[in-house]
Design a protein around this motif. Sequence first.
Motif, PDB file in Angstrom:
ATOM      1  N   ILE A 749       0.863  -1.180   0.000  1.00 37.08           N
ATOM      2  CA  ILE A 749       0.000   0.000   0.000  1.00 37.08           C
ATOM      3  C   ILE A 749       0.895   1.224   0.000  1.00 37.08           C
ATOM      4  CG2 ILE A 749      -1.781   1.274   1.260  1.00 37.08           C
ATOM      5  CD1 ILE A 749      -2.655  -1.397   2.486  1.00 37.08           C
ATOM      6  N   SER A 750       0.876   1.959  -1.092  1.00 39.99           N
ATOM      7  CA  SER A 750       1.751   3.120  -1.256  1.00 39.99           C
ATOM      8  C   SER A 750       1.202   4.300  -0.466  1.00 39.99           C
ATOM      9  CB  SER A 750       1.863   3.487  -2.727  1.00 39.99           C
ATOM     10  OG  SER A 750       0.607   3.954  -3.216  1.00 39.99           O
ATOM     11  N   PRO A 751       2.016   5.336  -0.252  1.00 35.51           N
ATOM     12  CA  PRO A 751       1.507   6.534   0.436  1.00 35.51           C
ATOM     13  C   PRO A 751       0.292   7.136  -0.269  1.00 35.51           C
ATOM     14  CG  PRO A 751       3.892   6.583   0.357  1.00 35.51           C
ATOM     15  CD  PRO A 751       3.471   5.429  -0.489  1.00 35.51           C
ATOM     16  N   GLU A 752       0.264   7.075  -1.600  1.00 37.91           N
ATOM     17  CA  GLU A 752      -0.874   7.619  -2.335  1.00 37.91           C
ATOM     18  C   GLU A 752      -2.135   6.784  -2.136  1.00 37.91           C
ATOM     19  OE1 GLU A 752       2.828   9.043  -3.665  1.00 37.91           O
ATOM     20  OE2 GLU A 752       2.102   6.970  -3.713  1.00 37.91           O
ATOM     21  N   GLN A 753      -1.987   5.483  -1.902  1.00 35.97           N
ATOM     22  CA  GLN A 753      -3.130   4.601  -1.723  1.00 35.97           C
ATOM     23  C   GLN A 753      -3.642   4.553  -0.280  1.00 35.97           C
ATOM     24  OE1 GLN A 753      -1.145   1.071  -3.177  1.00 35.97           O
ATOM     25  NE2 GLN A 753      -2.334   1.096  -5.096  1.00 35.97           N
ATOM     26  N   THR A 754      -2.822   4.993   0.651  1.00 34.89           N
ATOM     27  CA  THR A 754      -3.169   4.849   2.067  1.00 34.89           C
ATOM     28  C   THR A 754      -4.491   5.517   2.439  1.00 34.89           C
ATOM     29  OG1 THR A 754      -0.847   4.612   2.701  1.00 34.89           O
ATOM     30  CG2 THR A 754      -2.390   5.269   4.425  1.00 34.89           C
ATOM     31  N   PRO A 755      -4.727   6.807   2.072  1.00 34.12           N
ATOM     32  CA  PRO A 755      -6.019   7.404   2.465  1.00 34.12           C
ATOM     33  C   PRO A 755      -7.216   6.638   1.933  1.00 34.12           C
ATOM     34  CG  PRO A 755      -4.484   9.096   1.716  1.00 34.12           C
ATOM     35  CD  PRO A 755      -3.871   7.784   1.386  1.00 34.12           C
ATOM     36  N   GLY A 756      -7.161   6.191   0.662  1.00 33.01           N
ATOM     37  CA  GLY A 756      -8.281   5.456   0.093  1.00 33.01           C
ATOM     38  C   GLY A 756      -8.488   4.111   0.749  1.00 33.01           C
ATOM     39  N   ALA A 757      -7.389   3.436   1.123  1.00 38.33           N
ATOM     40  CA  ALA A 757      -7.506   2.141   1.788  1.00 38.33           C
ATOM     41  C   ALA A 757      -8.137   2.290   3.165  1.00 38.33           C
ATOM     42  CB  ALA A 757      -6.130   1.492   1.897  1.00 38.33           C
ATOM     43  N   LEU A 758      -7.665   3.269   3.935  1.00 38.57           N
ATOM     44  CA  LEU A 758      -8.213   3.492   5.270  1.00 38.57           C
ATOM     45  C   LEU A 758      -9.677   3.899   5.203  1.00 38.57           C
ATOM     46  CD1 LEU A 758      -5.197   5.501   6.692  1.00 38.57           C
ATOM     47  CD2 LEU A 758      -5.890   3.237   7.486  1.00 38.57           C
ATOM     48  N   HIS A 759      -9.989   4.805   4.268  1.00 38.65           N
ATOM     49  CA  HIS A 759     -11.356   5.317   4.136  1.00 38.65           C
ATOM     50  C   HIS A 759     -12.316   4.190   3.743  1.00 38.65           C
ATOM     51  CE1 HIS A 759     -14.065   8.695   2.291  1.00 38.65           C
ATOM     52  NE2 HIS A 759     -14.510   8.275   3.461  1.00 38.65           N
ATOM     53  N   ALA A 760     -11.908   3.358   2.784  1.00 41.32           N
ATOM     54  CA  ALA A 760     -12.773   2.257   2.359  1.00 41.32           C
ATOM     55  C   ALA A 760     -12.977   1.251   3.485  1.00 41.32           C
ATOM     56  CB  ALA A 760     -12.163   1.575   1.131  1.00 41.32           C
ATOM     57  N   ALA A 761     -11.906   0.940   4.222  1.00 40.21           N
ATOM     58  CA  ALA A 761     -12.039   0.012   5.347  1.00 40.21           C
ATOM     59  C   ALA A 761     -12.944   0.590   6.427  1.00 40.21           C
ATOM     60  CB  ALA A 761     -10.658  -0.294   5.925  1.00 40.21           C
ATOM     61  N   GLU A 762     -12.832   1.883   6.673  1.00 44.77           N
ATOM     62  CA  GLU A 762     -13.696   2.543   7.661  1.00 44.77           C
ATOM     63  C   GLU A 762     -15.165   2.432   7.270  1.00 44.77           C
ATOM     64  OE1 GLU A 762     -15.246   6.959   8.423  1.00 44.77           O
ATOM     65  OE2 GLU A 762     -13.222   6.782   7.627  1.00 44.77           O
ATOM     66  N   HIS A 763     -15.489   2.740   6.001  1.00 46.39           N
ATOM     67  CA  HIS A 763     -16.868   2.663   5.535  1.00 46.39           C
ATOM     68  C   HIS A 763     -17.430   1.258   5.727  1.00 46.39           C
ATOM     69  CE1 HIS A 763     -17.145   6.338   2.617  1.00 46.39           C
ATOM     70  NE2 HIS A 763     -16.950   6.687   3.876  1.00 46.39           N
ATOM     71  N   ALA A 764     -16.686   0.265   5.266  1.00 49.10           N
ATOM     72  CA  ALA A 764     -17.179  -1.105   5.347  1.00 49.10           C
ATOM     73  C   ALA A 764     -17.327  -1.549   6.800  1.00 49.10           C
ATOM     74  CB  ALA A 764     -16.243  -2.043   4.594  1.00 49.10           C
ATOM     75  N   ALA A 765     -16.400  -1.128   7.660  1.00 48.35           N
ATOM     76  CA  ALA A 765     -16.477  -1.504   9.069  1.00 48.35           C
ATOM     77  C   ALA A 765     -17.715  -0.906   9.730  1.00 48.35           C
ATOM     78  CB  ALA A 765     -15.213  -1.047   9.799  1.00 48.35           C
ATOM     79  N   ILE A 766     -18.026   0.351   9.403  1.00 48.75           N
ATOM     80  CA  ILE A 766     -19.235   0.969   9.947  1.00 48.75           C
ATOM     81  C   ILE A 766     -20.476   0.228   9.445  1.00 48.75           C
ATOM     82  CG2 ILE A 766     -20.667   3.054   9.838  1.00 48.75           C
ATOM     83  CD1 ILE A 766     -18.098   4.693   9.905  1.00 48.75           C
ATOM     84  N   GLY A 767     -20.472  -0.154   8.169  1.00 45.87           N
ATOM     85  CA  GLY A 767     -21.610  -0.868   7.608  1.00 45.87           C
ATOM     86  C   GLY A 767     -21.825  -2.239   8.216  1.00 45.87           C
ATOM     87  N   VAL A 840     -17.957  -0.600   0.007  1.00 48.89           N
ATOM     88  CA  VAL A 840     -17.158   0.466   0.627  1.00 48.89           C
ATOM     89  C   VAL A 840     -17.743   1.860   0.485  1.00 48.89           C
ATOM     90  CG1 VAL A 840     -15.034  -0.860   0.354  1.00 48.89           C
ATOM     91  CG2 VAL A 840     -15.684   0.771  -1.421  1.00 48.89           C
ATOM     92  N   GLN A 841     -18.834   2.030  -0.247  1.00 51.36           N
ATOM     93  CA  GLN A 841     -19.433   3.357  -0.335  1.00 51.36           C
ATOM     94  C   GLN A 841     -20.445   3.547   0.787  1.00 51.36           C
ATOM     95  OE1 GLN A 841     -21.037   3.820  -4.266  1.00 51.36           O
ATOM     96  NE2 GLN A 841     -19.054   3.680  -5.267  1.00 51.36           N
ATOM     97  N   SER A 842     -20.551   4.768   1.261  1.00 50.17           N
ATOM     98  CA  SER A 842     -21.430   5.064   2.398  1.00 50.17           C
ATOM     99  C   SER A 842     -22.446   6.121   2.018  1.00 50.17           C
ATOM    100  CB  SER A 842     -20.603   5.560   3.584  1.00 50.17           C
ATOM    101  OG  SER A 842     -21.447   6.095   4.588  1.00 50.17           O
ATOM    102  N   PRO A 843     -23.709   5.981   2.435  1.00 50.97           N
ATOM    103  CA  PRO A 843     -24.720   6.995   2.129  1.00 50.97           C
ATOM    104  C   PRO A 843     -24.552   8.276   2.933  1.00 50.97           C
ATOM    105  CG  PRO A 843     -25.656   5.319   3.533  1.00 50.97           C
ATOM    106  CD  PRO A 843     -24.276   4.837   3.163  1.00 50.97           C
ATOM    107  N   LYS A 844     -23.669   8.281   3.935  1.00 54.62           N
ATOM    108  CA  LYS A 844     -23.514   9.474   4.753  1.00 54.62           C
ATOM    109  C   LYS A 844     -22.085   9.978   4.783  1.00 54.62           C
ATOM    110  CE  LYS A 844     -23.178   6.829   9.106  1.00 54.62           C
ATOM    111  NZ  LYS A 844     -22.099   7.473   9.837  1.00 54.62           N
ATOM    112  N   CYS A 845     -21.323   9.639   3.747  1.00 56.12           N
ATOM    113  CA  CYS A 845     -19.925  10.048   3.711  1.00 56.12           C
ATOM    114  C   CYS A 845     -19.807  11.561   3.606  1.00 56.12           C
ATOM    115  CB  CYS A 845     -19.210   9.386   2.538  1.00 56.12           C
ATOM    116  SG  CYS A 845     -17.473   9.878   2.404  1.00 56.12           S
ATOM    117  N   GLY A 846     -18.953  12.138   4.418  1.00 58.30           N
ATOM    118  CA  GLY A 846     -18.757  13.574   4.398  1.00 58.30           C
ATOM    119  C   GLY A 846     -17.830  14.056   3.306  1.00 58.30           C
TER     120      GLY A 846
END
Length: 881
Positions: A749-767, A840-846
Amino acid sequence: MTASRVLPERTAEHADWPGWADATVVQGYRKLGVDRPWTHQAVAADLVHRGRHTALATSTGSGKSLAFWLPTLSAVRTAAAAATLDPGNIESARVRPTTIYLSPTKALAADQLSALQRVLDAAGTREVRVATCDGDTSREERSWVQDHADVVLTNPDFLHYALLPNHRRWSRLLKGLRYVVVDEGHAYRGVFGAHVSLVLRRLARLAARYGEGSPTFVVASATTAQPAVSAARLIGVTPDDVTAVTEDTSPSGRRTVVLWQPPEIASWRPPVAPADDAEVGQSPRDRSVDVPFSRQGADLAATDPWALPHPGPGGGPGAAPAAEPALKAEPDPEADAVAAEAPPEHPRRSATAEVADLLADLAATGARSLAFTRSRRGAESVAQQARDHLRHADPGVARRIAAYRGGYLPEERRELEQALRTGDLLGLATTNALELGVDISGLDAVLIAGWPGTRMSLWQQAGRAGRAGADGLVAFVAREDPLDTYLVTHPEAVFDAPLEATVFDPANPHVLAPHLCAAAQEAPLRTEDLAAFGAPGHVRGVLDVLVARGALRRRTSGWYWTHHQAAAGLTDLRGAGGTPVRVVEHGTGRMLGTVDAASADGQVHDGAVYVHQGTSYVVTHLDLTDHTAVVQRRRLDYGTWSRSVMSVAIEGWDDTGPAGTEDGPSAEPGARPDASDDTGHDLVTREWGPVTWGLGPVEVTSQVVSYQRRRVPDMQVLGTEQLELPEHTLGTTAVWWSVPEFVLRAADISPEQTPGALHAAEHAAIGLLPLLATCDRWDLGGVSTELHADTGEATVFVYDAYPGGAGFAERAYELGATWLRATRDAIAACPCADGCPACVQSPKCGSYNAPLDKDAAVRLLDAVLSHDPQGAAPSVTRPAA
C-alpha cells in the motif's frame, strides 16, 4: 434515463363493516366516501378490537388510520351509550376507554387530528373528545386533556418528559387506556428506537398499575422489514404476541419508477468551487470523515448517566423541547458534507439543477409534484430555480411552486400542506420533513434528488406518487456521487433488494439505565417488573451497577429513586443537542423560522445568507447565548458556504502512550474496565504485534472557522471571511486500530493509496458493525487518517454518535477480529470492480465517497488480521445484549 420499472396497478378488495363497529362512526365514514372498508382495514380493525397486538404494514395511502380509529371510536361510543342507557347502574360508572396516539412529529399528530375530526363531524357525534397534547400545549388546554380527553394525540418526547413523570395527574387517561397507536413505526430505529421502546414499556407498566391490564398496541408503518418482529421488540413482547397485516388490498394506480442520471456538461471549464449544495471542508487527502447525521457542530458535552456515580445537577436535557424535535432520519449534507478534492473529468449537471428543471416541466403541464432534496438549502434552491424557469413563460404557474422544510413555523407548514392538497400549489420542493404520513393524496409525480440513505426512505417518498388509485411517476435523480452513480447504473440494487431491517436494541445498558431510573421514580421497581424491560438477569445486572453508583437505592421491597431532580432529565430521546436558534427579522421582530442548534454555526453565522421561500436575508448577528439569529432582507446574487474543521482526540493519551494499557497478546479480547468503576469508560488497548487496538473516551471536536461568498449560479468565489465561533465537542466512546507505516508498505500500500484504503475500510467496518452490535449505521461516526496526532500512525476510528457512548464501540472492541474479518470478507466478496454501496461506499460520507481504494482496503485488512493472536476467529451468531 438509465432504467425504469412499472409497478402494476392494483384493484381494490372490499369487506363488510365489522358487526361490532358503532353505526354512527360507520355512517361518518360513509359520508366521507368510504362505503365499505378495504379487506386489510377490516382484518386489522378486528384484530385490534379483539385486543390483539397488531403490526399494520401496508403501502402509503392505504388507509391504515381507519384500521385503528374504527375500534377506538367504537369503544368510546359503546361505553358512552352504556352509561347513558343505564345511569342508575353502578356498572355504567366504569372509566371510559382511552387511546394514546403517538407519532414521531407534531405535524403528523396535527394532521391525524384534522382527519379524525372530519370523521366525527361527518358522523355528527360530539361524544368522543379528541385533542393533541405536546410541548406547545398551554397549561389550560393540558388540564382539559387530563380531565376529559378520550383520544390524546402526542409524541414520545411528551410521554417521556411530561406524562409519565406526572402520571398521577394523568391517572384518568392511564386507568382507561385500552389502545396505544404507534404510527410510522419504521421511524423508530437505532438509539432513538431503543429509547422509544423503553418509553412504551414504562407506559404499559403504569397503565397496568392504574387499570385492569396492559393496553393493546398497534404499530403502523408503510415500509418495514419483518413488521411483527420489529413491532414486538418495540413494545416489549414476543413476536408470537403480534399479528402482522401485510397484504395490501387498497387500489393503486400504475406507478412508473425511473432512474435518472443528469447529463454531462457539454461546455465545461474547471469550477472554482463545487456547484452542488455541499460545504467546503478538509481535503479528504488529510482526513476522511463520516459524520453522524445529528452531531456535526452540536454542543454535546453531556454526561453519560450510565457512567455517573449519581445524577447530575439540574434538569440537564430533561426540559421539554421548546420547538418540534426534528426527526433526522437522514444526514443533511448542507451541514455535514465536505467538498471533493478534485472535480471529475466529465462533470454532470447537479441533481439540484436537474430536479428544478423537471419540477418546472411537470408544473407547466399541470402535474402536482413533490421534489425531495437532501438539505434545507437544496429545497430552497430547487423551488427558486423552478420559479425562475417559469417566471417569464408562465408567471401564474411560477407562483404555485414553493419550498417546505424543517425550521418553518408550524402555521406556515400547515398552509403549505393544505395548498398542496387543494391544488393551489403545483410543486413543492421539500426535505424529508414530508416523508412521513402527512396525508397528501392526488400527487402525480415525486422527484428524489440524491439517494435518501435507505431503501425504506426511498419507497416512503415514492409512495407519495399515485395515491388514491391514480397513476404516478417517480424519478430518482442521481447526484454526482459514486453511490448514486452505482445505483442508477445497477437498477437491481434499487428495485430488487429487500428493505433494511428496523434495528434497535432496548437492552443496551447505556440506553436502559436512565429509563430504569425514570421508571423507579415513577413507581418503585419490583422484581416482577423487571421482565417488562428485558431479560430479568440482564436488567438486574444493570440495576446493580446503578445501585453501586448511587443512582438508585435497593430496599427489600424494590429499587427506589431518591434524588430531587427528575430522572427523565438523564436522557435525551433524540440527541437533539440544544435549544433551536430562532431566526428573527431585523426591524419587524418577525420570526421567520428556526435552525437546529447542531447546524446553527454553519447556517446562520454572521454574514450568512439565509433563504426563506425565495427571499434572501443576511445574518447580521448570531447570539448563541440567546439562541437568536437576527437577519435583514436583501437582494443578493450570491450565497454563502461555511467551512468547518473536525478532529478526534483520545482522552488520557500522553506522549508515552495510554494509561492502563493491556500488555501483549495475552490480554483478553473482551477486556474492559470494571463496570462498577465510577470513571465509566477507561482507556484500554491491546497489541496485535505491531497493530494497536484501542477503546476509550474521545473528544470529537468541530468548529466552523470561515465562510465563502460565491456568486450564483456560476459559483465564482467572491471572497472568504474568517469566523470566530466556539468549538463544539462531543464526548463519546470510540474503538480504533492503528497501523505503523512498515505494515502498510509490506502490504503493498503506497503513500498515495493509504487514504483510500483506510477510508474504504472505515466505511465497510461501519456498515458491518450493526450486525454485531445491534445498532443502526446512523448511530455511528467515523474518522480515518494516515497520521493521527495521538497514535502517530495510520488510524481508523469508529465512534458512538451519542454523548458518553452507547455501547457500540465496546462491542466492536470485544469482537475485533470477528468484526474486521467480516468487513474484509464483505469487501472481497463483492463483485464490483472499484467499490459500490454494497461494500465500501457510504450513504452518509462527508467527502463524497472519495478517496476510496477497494483493493488496497482488502490488502490492509489482510495485513491487520494476519497479526491477530487468536488466528482465524470462528463465525458467531449475533450476540445477545
